[in-house]
Design an enzyme around this catalytic site. Structure first.
Site, PDB file in Angstrom:
ATOM      1  N   CYS A 132      -2.537   9.537   2.711  1.00 34.23           N
ATOM      2  CA  CYS A 132      -2.106   8.958   1.428  1.00 34.23           C
ATOM      3  C   CYS A 132      -3.114   9.181   0.315  1.00 34.23           C
ATOM      4  CB  CYS A 132      -1.839   7.474   1.604  1.00 34.23           C
ATOM      5  SG  CYS A 132      -3.236   6.615   2.314  1.00 34.23           S
ATOM      6  N   GLU A 187       0.880  -1.173   0.000  1.00 36.23           N
ATOM      7  CA  GLU A 187       0.000   0.000   0.000  1.00 36.23           C
ATOM      8  C   GLU A 187       0.913   1.217   0.000  1.00 36.23           C
ATOM      9  OE1 GLU A 187      -3.337   0.159   0.005  1.00 36.23           O
ATOM     10  OE2 GLU A 187      -3.817  -1.960   0.233  1.00 36.23           O
TER      11      GLU A 187
HETATM   12  P1  NAD Z   1       7.995   4.679   5.247  1.00 41.47           P
HETATM   13  O1  NAD Z   1       8.023   3.878   4.012  1.00 41.47           O
HETATM   14  O2  NAD Z   1       9.154   5.562   5.538  1.00 41.47           O
HETATM   15  O3  NAD Z   1       7.865   3.705   6.528  1.00 41.47           O
HETATM   16  C1  NAD Z   1       6.882   2.710   6.610  1.00 41.47           C
HETATM   17  C2  NAD Z   1       7.372   1.576   7.501  1.00 41.47           C
HETATM   18  O4  NAD Z   1       8.546   0.998   6.932  1.00 41.47           O
HETATM   19  C3  NAD Z   1       7.741   2.010   8.905  1.00 41.47           C
HETATM   20  O5  NAD Z   1       7.233   1.060   9.818  1.00 41.47           O
HETATM   21  C4  NAD Z   1       9.256   2.010   8.896  1.00 41.47           C
HETATM   22  O6  NAD Z   1       9.826   1.682  10.140  1.00 41.47           O
HETATM   23  C5  NAD Z   1       9.596   0.946   7.879  1.00 41.47           C
HETATM   24  N1  NAD Z   1      10.851   1.217   7.168  1.00 41.47           N
HETATM   25  C6  NAD Z   1      11.380   2.432   6.843  1.00 41.47           C
HETATM   26  N2  NAD Z   1      12.545   2.271   6.172  1.00 41.47           N
HETATM   27  C7  NAD Z   1      12.764   0.941   6.064  1.00 41.47           C
HETATM   28  C8  NAD Z   1      13.800   0.149   5.488  1.00 41.47           C
HETATM   29  N3  NAD Z   1      14.846   0.712   4.886  1.00 41.47           N
HETATM   30  N4  NAD Z   1      13.700  -1.190   5.565  1.00 41.47           N
HETATM   31  C9  NAD Z   1      12.638  -1.761   6.164  1.00 41.47           C
HETATM   32  N5  NAD Z   1      11.633  -1.067   6.741  1.00 41.47           N
HETATM   33  C10 NAD Z   1      11.689   0.275   6.702  1.00 41.47           C
HETATM   34  O7  NAD Z   1       6.623   5.502   5.218  1.00 41.47           O
HETATM   35  P2  NAD Z   1       6.135   6.668   6.179  1.00 41.47           P
HETATM   36  O8  NAD Z   1       7.002   7.852   5.970  1.00 41.47           O
HETATM   37  O9  NAD Z   1       5.919   6.163   7.568  1.00 41.47           O
HETATM   38  O10 NAD Z   1       4.675   6.936   5.560  1.00 41.47           O
HETATM   39  C11 NAD Z   1       4.452   7.818   4.506  1.00 41.47           C
HETATM   40  C12 NAD Z   1       4.310   7.094   3.189  1.00 41.47           C
HETATM   41  O11 NAD Z   1       3.374   6.058   3.266  1.00 41.47           O
HETATM   42  C13 NAD Z   1       3.801   7.996   2.079  1.00 41.47           C
HETATM   43  O12 NAD Z   1       4.478   7.705   0.877  1.00 41.47           O
HETATM   44  C14 NAD Z   1       2.336   7.623   1.958  1.00 41.47           C
HETATM   45  O13 NAD Z   1       1.766   7.885   0.704  1.00 41.47           O
HETATM   46  C15 NAD Z   1       2.390   6.175   2.234  1.00 41.47           C
HETATM   47  N6  NAD Z   1       1.109   5.712   2.736  1.00 41.47           N
HETATM   48  C16 NAD Z   1       0.361   4.883   1.966  1.00 41.47           C
HETATM   49  C17 NAD Z   1      -0.875   4.468   2.434  1.00 41.47           C
HETATM   50  C18 NAD Z   1      -1.754   3.553   1.660  1.00 41.47           C
HETATM   51  O14 NAD Z   1      -2.730   3.098   2.215  1.00 41.47           O
HETATM   52  N7  NAD Z   1      -1.464   3.230   0.421  1.00 41.47           N
HETATM   53  C19 NAD Z   1      -1.328   4.900   3.671  1.00 41.47           C
HETATM   54  C20 NAD Z   1      -0.526   5.746   4.413  1.00 41.47           C
HETATM   55  C21 NAD Z   1       0.687   6.139   3.946  1.00 41.47           C
END
Ligand code: NAD
Length: 469
Positions: free
Chosen positions: A260, A226
């Site tokens: 999002c 997602e």
């Molecule tokens: P992110 O990708 O930075 O982090 C998401 C998760 O991944 C966190 O739990 C984090 O600890 C983990 N993570 C981060 N870096 C990692 C790595 N290198 N290896 C493994 N795990 C890692 O996202 P965010 O900044 O928390 O959220 C914002 C993003 O999420 C935006 O792009 C937004 O559009 C998207 N989003 C999508 C939806 C959807 O339903 N499609 C909903 C909410 C947010």
């Protein structure tokens, strides 16, 4: 059973290969014991999750305020009640969702029993982001439990207050033998992902999504991604501009733009822009007052890193409304930018903050071409009093979801699948779709031992079979 379900890498015995392998071993043992399969067990866990939401509501509200300055009302409608609704929908329908589905048969299987068995996957992993740290962690969890899996939940470390409430609270509601919360950021998650899971459900950014997909590939683990994207919002010349503005302002500035499915940018003609601008201004003033900083209903960027990234986007185009910032408070005022160019950062990267660029085009056709040229977003919106226009945007563009004449509302329906397409991700959830996501549709055919004469046709030797050639 181990004493606690919450685990950081430090808790494991020295010398073990992976800091999480011990915990995963015990979850796998619980999975293999069949404990999570009975419907009564699943319902008990879901009821406990519902109780967690009720009993910890004020802690959750407090945490969301600390993390994102969310108001209690916003926390209730967009997080706690939203998630509770999914728990109730699932509890009310689980009996029928779990039932074997009997399927049509052919001549050779006429007297047999053909059906789809709804099997759990096993031990699944849910990784969630910071922006809706309750719903985006717990709604997938509802489906994972309902489908009969053991679950590891990895909440976002960035929304740290909410992470704490989930980490400290959930293990006393859910069965620690079949459920675990793992805390930490990229480093810990990387270690966690070295282990084999039977399904991974990831919500977050595109770049991290690619990392998760690569890790999943090593174990041939199926997954849902997602992700985000730039959600277009077309506004037509024929429109109730004030109604459109109210809805756009609400959907954009909710959670300070960190949604999002928020409209990333408005796309419209110059004539429309001139009519829309005063209405946007009016809605922003009515919702957040003359100084949105003082408004209890306007949130903050989650941290300084986010603040820096979003503030840099203010350099694109011209500020028409808002534009004020305060680094000490991670505050960026609700802002509208005009005269933005396609090549500028605000039109290139996902905004994910309280900045609404208005991109002008000649007409509807050009808007559709523009949207089509770009990666399919998670959501697309179109406002027009003419339903043909709304349908044209729906028909000729692609996006995870679509809503005509409003923002976000399509995702409030548990009957509609929520998910992306292309770079905005793949897979779908909400309501029954969450249950299905965490369920393996096992094709099952039960035959009798008799009527062997019917089978002789397919056994060799084939020499005397007439194929009519
Ligand atoms: P992110 O990708 O930075 O982090 C998401 C998760 O991944 C966190 O739990 C984090 O600890 C983990 N993570 C981060 N870096 C990692 C790595 N290198 N290896 C493994 N795990 C890692 O996202 P965010 O900044 O928390 O959220 C914002 C993003 O999420 C935006 O792009 C937004 O559009 C998207 N989003 C999508 C939806 C959807 O339903 N499609 C909903 C909410 C947010």
């Amino acid at each position: 059973a181990e004493p606690a379900a919450t685990e950081g890498p430090g808790r494991e015995r020295a010398g073990s290969m992976n800091p999480y392998s011990g915990r995963l071993k015990s979850l796998r043992a619980a999975w293999l014991s069949g404990k999570t399969r009975p419907i009564e067990y699943r319902k008990k866990q879901l009821e406990a999750l519902g109780r967690f939401l009720d009993e910890k509501k004020s802690d959750l509200f407090h945490a969301l305020h600390e993390d994102l300055r969310k108001s209690a009302f916003e926390s209730e409608i967009s997080e706690v009640a939203f998630t509770k609704n999914e728990v109730m929908e699932t509890l009310n329908n689980l009996d029928s969702w779990m039932k074997d589905e009997y399927m049509s048969k052919n001549l050779a299987t006429k007297f047999d029993c053909a059906f789809i068995r709804k099997d759990p996957f096993g031990v699944v992993l849910i990784i969630s982001p910071y922006n809706y740290p309750i719903g985006l962690a717990l709604i997938p969890l509802v489906g994972a439990i309902a489908a009969g899996n053991c679950v590891v939940l990895k909440p976002s470390e960035i929304s740290s207050s909410t992470e704490r409430v989930l980490t400290e609270g959930l293990p006393s509601y859910l069965d620690p033998e079949t459920f675990a919360v793992v805390t930490g950021g990229p480093e810990e998650t990387t270690k966690l992902l070295e282990n084999k899971f039977d399904y991974i459900f990831f919500t977050g950014s595109r770049n991290v999504g690619k990392i998760i997909m690569t890790a999943a590939a090593k174990h041939v683990t199926p997954l849902t991604l997602e992700l985000g994207g730039k959600n277009p919002c077309y506004v037509d010349e024929s429109c109730d501009f004030q109604n459109a503005a109210n809805r756009i302002v609400w959907g954009k500035f909710l959670n300070a733009g960190q949604t999002c499915v928020a409209p990333d940018y408005v796309i419209c003609s110059i004539t429309t822009r001139e009519k829309l601008m005063p209405c946007l201004q009016k809605a922003m003033h009515e919702f957040y007052g003359s100084n949105p900083r003082e408004s209890p209903d306007f949130g903050r960027l989650v941290n300084n890193r986010s603040f820096q990234r979003v503030r840099a986007l203010l350099k694109s185009g011209q500020v028409a409304i808002g534009g004020e910032t305060d680094e000490s408070d991670c505050y960026i005022a609700p802002t509208v930018l005009v005269d933005v160019k396609e090549s500028e950062p605000v039109m290139q990267e996902e905004v994910f903050g309280p900045i609404l660029p208005i991109f002008t085009v000649a007409d509807l056709d050009e808007a559709i071409q523009f949207i089509k040229r770009r990666d399919p977003p998670l959501a697309a919106y179109a406002f027009s009093s003419n339903s043909k226009v709304v349908n044209q945007v729906l028909d000729f563009t692609s996006s995870g979801g679509f809503c005509g004449n409003d923002i976000l509302m399509h995702m409030t329906l548990v009957s509609l699948p929520f998910g992306g397409v292309g770079y905005s991700g793949f897979g779908k959830y909400h309501g029954k779709f969450t249950f299905d996501t965490f369920t393996h549709y096992r094709a099952s055919l039960l035959r009798g031992m008799g009527m062997e004469s019917l089978n002789t046709l397919r056994y060799p030797p084939y020499a005397n079979r007439n194929l009519g050639l």
